[in-house]
Design an enzyme around this catalytic site. Sequence first.
Site, short mmCIF file in Angstrom:
data_model
loop_
_atom_site.label_atom_id
_atom_site.label_comp_id
_atom_site.label_asym_id
_atom_site.label_seq_id
_atom_site.Cartn_x
_atom_site.Cartn_y
_atom_site.Cartn_z
N ASP A 115 47.14 48.39 12.50
CA ASP A 115 47.38 48.50 11.06
C ASP A 115 48.22 49.73 10.72
OD1 ASP A 115 46.15 46.19 10.28
OD2 ASP A 115 44.29 47.13 9.60
N ARG A 155 33.49 46.56 4.42
CA ARG A 155 34.58 46.04 3.58
C ARG A 155 34.06 44.93 2.65
NH1 ARG A 155 39.62 42.58 4.26
NH2 ARG A 155 41.31 43.71 3.25
N LYS A 182 48.32 34.30 10.61
CA LYS A 182 47.75 35.59 11.01
C LYS A 182 46.24 35.49 10.88
CE LYS A 182 47.82 40.54 9.85
NZ LYS A 182 48.37 41.55 8.89
N TRP A 183 45.54 35.55 12.03
CA TRP A 183 44.09 35.35 12.09
C TRP A 183 43.43 36.72 12.19
CZ3 TRP A 183 41.67 30.40 13.97
CH2 TRP A 183 40.29 30.51 14.14
N ASP A 184 42.82 37.18 11.10
CA ASP A 184 42.29 38.54 11.02
C ASP A 184 40.77 38.56 11.20
OD1 ASP A 184 42.41 41.27 10.73
OD2 ASP A 184 43.42 41.23 8.79
N ASN A 191 37.89 41.79 10.24
CA ASN A 191 37.91 43.16 9.74
C ASN A 191 36.58 43.89 9.76
OD1 ASN A 191 40.62 44.05 8.87
ND2 ASN A 191 40.56 42.13 7.71
#
Length: 731
Positions: free
Chosen positions: A549, A444, A477-479, A481
């Site tokens: 998701d 990403r 919101k702790w993402d 990826n």
Amino acid sequence: MAIFVHDNELQFHLQSKSASYVFQVLPSGYVNHLYYGKRLRDHDLSWLTNRVERASFSPNPVNEDRTISLDTLPQELPVYGTSDFRHPAVQIRQHNGSTITEFTYKGYRIVKGKPALEGLPSTYVEQEDEAVTLYVELQDQVAGVEIELAYTVFEPYDAITRSMKISNTGQASVEILRALSAAVDFPHAQFDWLQLSGAWTRERDMFRRPLTPGTVSVESRRGASGHQQNPFAALMAPGTDEDHGEVYGFSLVYSGSFVAQAEVDQFGTTRLSAGINPFDFGWQLPAGASFQTPEVVMVYTDKGLSGMSHTYHRLYRERLARGKFRDEVRPVLVNNWEATYFQFNAEKIESIATAGKELGIELFVLDDGWFGHRDNDDSSLGDWVVDFNKLPNGLDDLVNRITSQGMGFGLWFEPEMISPDSDLYREHPDWCLHVPDRRRTQGRQQLVLDFSRQDVRDEIVRMMTAILGSAPITYVKWDMNRNMTEIGSALLKPENQRETAHRYMLGLYEVMERVTTSFPDILFESCSGGGGRFDPGMLYYMPQTWTSDNTDAVSRLRIQYGTSLVYPVSSMGSHVSAVPNHQVGRSTSLQTRGLVAMSGNFGYELDLTHFTEDERQIVRDQVSLYKEIRGLVQFGTFHRLVSPFEGQGREAAWMFVAADESEAIVFYFRVLAEPNSPLRRLKLKGLDPQADYSIEGAEGIRGGDALMYGGISVGLPLGDYHSEFYRLKRV
């Protein structure tokens, strides 16, 4: 008293509400596992060991007793090299290159309560009388290493936890190659194995199969627990179902690479072990140093999968999750991600928030794209400063415009990542995980920050603190990826490089501890591309996780049902999104999307300004209903009624019951319509059989016993993706 010690026989008996766990020290010093299962009265259980001399291929380390071979002996700490050929829990390389160890009993101690694990998340107590902890000390005098096995009994919560600490008491450094948190030897192999597996947008499907000779395992080598496998496994008696049969659950409180495995040996016994994945792991342990493993939470029940789930739900909701929001109902939110993705400005965000406020929504969450120069996913991770092109008056102005309407404001972060196209990377190109002279593989368009480094952690905490302190933000919101590649650290010596992944996890836990405790009034939700790090380690710092998701209602039936096997509903984020769904292209009714999402922490993830007036009224009613029932959803007892993993996945159902059985809500979903289908009666659970209940929208009063044993009739729907909702109250 939850732990009984018979000093003459050196026998230890751990008792939870439903289970007994028993082991004994043999004259040779080996710690012999005797029993794990349904609770027994406390008396001498030495006779449960059945030993015979085997062939020479199972060597005898005790010459005077040829019935003892570590190849056949059930053990509390199995190691390799001195006659046990099964998977060990520990392997240590010593200064002479040998990896042979042999640990024997040294002593024990018992303490009230449950001490914290240094640097690691774990279950805890609020009062000392909630648990008692046994420490059993073992030693290998040749290696100069001691191991302390820790057993905590949560008698009222009906669970036992295990971990261990390895200490170098010698003069030379040693290297830990393998350090699993727990190993349990069972005297037979008549088990089914159950695991939760999947992929991104398809997390935590349930898979069950009988054990056969050899090893079955789930594991992650990704540097995170992962979408693919969950750090959980269960052994079940054949024929066990939702409400009947013996189940042994093993859940690892850890968010990094892990392994859980069951090995059936030549004699038909089973060894279940779990812990940090030994693949590509090593830990240098200098003289005087110690290493702490994560803990495994073990649950036994003879009441089927629901009995196991209820134990995990209560324990994890009340004694793993922490902070202000552990016991508070969660707000109804709207998130702008699927509404706008990266293409937004302050006016668009405010318009969605205003529409949400008019519908009764309580919190707006601004997702990815508010920082740096983030117009797509090619740049800016690590530059946690406001993008004034999108928010020309700053973040605080936008927050104040939304909070002035009486809504809370939330913000998305991805603190563990860095974009090669970022000011932070240009200034500190060595701050990512990398190996010299190797490609830096991107996922990403991003790399992973090296959280094993204190300077990296301090800078991320500084930037997050500045943003979170700049405005009245009430949700994060702790993402995360992507997973780890080229796992190496610029600051670690060559001999320490295999420590990087675990040091990263310890560093991440430190950052989460610092940030969440600095902002106790913020509700934190963890995320990793949805459910890629849905594990107990995360729940210790953040009481809820973005479940997947994939927001498609039909897909979520399986995802949320599978997740509920271990994790409480209060930990699951679940949103209504637009149709056709962005992940699978399916169109479902707003009612069905709403009822699926209301079976978790409820919210919306679409552009509310595009609704028709009829849709607005449906949403207004959904929000109002959820506010009435969310206490029951988030903190009631959850019962699975119909599995979407059975019957070709045509239907699913579940319900929530109040602790005093005074009320309940029932959700039923029919995925595919069937011509001329049989009539369906849905048997309920958890009600008071002696009480009578009214059902909202239906005439008459029904007995709790009749509702559970006879069931309620569900409709014969025309069309796919049908849903029904029932609300019961005791009269």
